[in-house]
Motif scaffolding. Structure first.
Motif, PDB file in Angstrom:
ATOM      1  N   TYR A  31      12.629  -3.449  11.598  1.00  0.00           N
ATOM      2  CA  TYR A  31      12.325  -4.604  10.746  1.00  0.00           C
ATOM      3  C   TYR A  31      11.768  -4.150   9.403  1.00  0.00           C
ATOM      4  N   SER A  32      10.900  -3.157   9.424  1.00  0.00           N
ATOM      5  CA  SER A  32      10.344  -2.611   8.189  1.00  0.00           C
ATOM      6  C   SER A  32      11.452  -1.994   7.341  1.00  0.00           C
ATOM      7  N   ARG A  33      12.361  -1.293   7.992  1.00  0.00           N
ATOM      8  CA  ARG A  33      13.476  -0.670   7.287  1.00  0.00           C
ATOM      9  C   ARG A  33      14.376  -1.725   6.645  1.00  0.00           C
ATOM     10  N   VAL A  34      14.607  -2.829   7.355  1.00  0.00           N
ATOM     11  CA  VAL A  34      15.433  -3.910   6.823  1.00  0.00           C
ATOM     12  C   VAL A  34      14.764  -4.538   5.599  1.00  0.00           C
ATOM     13  N   LEU A  35      13.463  -4.745   5.672  1.00  0.00           N
ATOM     14  CA  LEU A  35      12.754  -5.299   4.509  1.00  0.00           C
ATOM     15  C   LEU A  35      12.898  -4.387   3.290  1.00  0.00           C
ATOM     16  N   HIS A  36      12.763  -3.085   3.522  1.00  0.00           N
ATOM     17  CA  HIS A  36      12.909  -2.140   2.415  1.00  0.00           C
ATOM     18  C   HIS A  36      14.342  -2.126   1.886  1.00  0.00           C
ATOM     19  N   SER A  37      15.312  -2.263   2.776  1.00  0.00           N
ATOM     20  CA  SER A  37      16.708  -2.253   2.323  1.00  0.00           C
ATOM     21  C   SER A  37      17.041  -3.506   1.516  1.00  0.00           C
ATOM     22  N   GLN A  38      16.269  -4.569   1.710  1.00  0.00           N
ATOM     23  CA  GLN A  38      16.466  -5.792   0.929  1.00  0.00           C
ATOM     24  C   GLN A  38      15.723  -5.738  -0.410  1.00  0.00           C
ATOM     25  N   GLY A  39      15.072  -4.619  -0.677  1.00  0.00           N
ATOM     26  CA  GLY A  39      14.377  -4.439  -1.946  1.00  0.00           C
ATOM     27  C   GLY A  39      12.975  -5.001  -1.963  1.00  0.00           C
ATOM     28  N   ILE A  40      12.407  -5.228  -0.795  1.00  0.00           N
ATOM     29  CA  ILE A  40      11.042  -5.772  -0.714  1.00  0.00           C
ATOM     30  C   ILE A  40      10.085  -4.599  -0.557  1.00  0.00           C
ATOM     31  N   TYR A  41       9.423  -4.240  -1.660  1.00  0.00           N
ATOM     32  CA  TYR A  41       8.484  -3.123  -1.651  1.00  0.00           C
ATOM     33  C   TYR A  41       7.067  -3.549  -2.016  1.00  0.00           C
ATOM     34  N   ALA A  42       6.943  -4.571  -2.810  1.00  0.00           N
ATOM     35  CA  ALA A  42       5.629  -5.001  -3.299  1.00  0.00           C
ATOM     36  C   ALA A  42       4.775  -5.497  -2.134  1.00  0.00           C
ATOM     37  N   PRO A  43       3.523  -5.070  -2.071  1.00  0.00           N
ATOM     38  CA  PRO A  43       2.654  -5.489  -0.968  1.00  0.00           C
ATOM     39  C   PRO A  43       2.523  -7.009  -0.850  1.00  0.00           C
ATOM     40  N   GLU A  44       2.604  -7.710  -1.983  1.00  0.00           N
ATOM     41  CA  GLU A  44       2.461  -9.166  -1.947  1.00  0.00           C
ATOM     42  C   GLU A  44       3.629  -9.831  -1.219  1.00  0.00           C
ATOM     43  N   GLU A  45       4.793  -9.223  -1.267  1.00  0.00           N
ATOM     44  CA  GLU A  45       5.967  -9.764  -0.580  1.00  0.00           C
ATOM     45  C   GLU A  45       6.108  -9.181   0.818  1.00  0.00           C
ATOM     46  N   TYR A  46       5.915  -7.877   0.909  1.00  0.00           N
ATOM     47  CA  TYR A  46       6.157  -7.141   2.151  1.00  0.00           C
ATOM     48  C   TYR A  46       5.177  -7.524   3.254  1.00  0.00           C
ATOM     49  N   SER A  47       3.919  -7.552   2.922  1.00  0.00           N
ATOM     50  CA  SER A  47       2.878  -7.766   3.925  1.00  0.00           C
ATOM     51  C   SER A  47       2.989  -9.101   4.666  1.00  0.00           C
ATOM     52  N   PRO A  48       3.178 -10.238   3.983  1.00  0.00           N
ATOM     53  CA  PRO A  48       3.279 -11.497   4.731  1.00  0.00           C
ATOM     54  C   PRO A  48       4.502 -11.575   5.644  1.00  0.00           C
ATOM     55  N   LEU A  49       5.555 -10.851   5.291  1.00  0.00           N
ATOM     56  CA  LEU A  49       6.750 -10.853   6.130  1.00  0.00           C
ATOM     57  C   LEU A  49       6.627  -9.886   7.304  1.00  0.00           C
ATOM     58  N   PHE A  50       6.005  -8.743   7.050  1.00  0.00           N
ATOM     59  CA  PHE A  50       5.953  -7.683   8.063  1.00  0.00           C
ATOM     60  C   PHE A  50       4.816  -7.850   9.063  1.00  0.00           C
ATOM     61  N   ARG A  51       3.660  -8.282   8.587  1.00  0.00           N
ATOM     62  CA  ARG A  51       2.460  -8.317   9.427  1.00  0.00           C
ATOM     63  C   ARG A  51       2.624  -9.111  10.724  1.00  0.00           C
TER      64      ARG A  51
END
Length: 84
Positions: A31-51
């Motif tokens: 899931y983390s890899r998929v988020l990164h592949s979608q270009g989501i790197y910023a903590p403000e975007e990444y954290s609410p989706l990943f946590r």
């Protein structure tokens, strides 16, 4: 003979629990890899989706491993009690 079958059953359940723990861990890593592949790197975007995914998978993994260790101790007690 009955205790031997119970111990074998506990072992199979423990294997399944470890597979669940591994699957849960692989899921959040992917899931983390998929988020990164979608270009989501910023903590403000990444954290609410990943946590939420990470915490759920972490709880599942810890519960499965703890239950596996508990079943291991039950199996050990049965072996000792029945001199196996």
């Amino acid at each position: 003979m009955e205790a031997k079958n119970i111990i074998k059953g506990l072992f199979v359940v423990r294997i399944c629990l470890w597979i669940v723990a591994l699957g849960s861990t692989i899921y959040w890593i992917n899931y983390s890899r998929v988020l990164h592949s979608q270009g989501i790197y910023a903590p403000e975007e990444y954290s609410p989706l990943f946590r939420p995914v990470f915490y759920t998978c972490l709880i599942i993994t810890i519960a499965a491993i703890c239950l596996s260790f508990f079943l291991h101790s039950v199996g050990k007690k049965l072996k000792k009690k029945n001199n196996l």
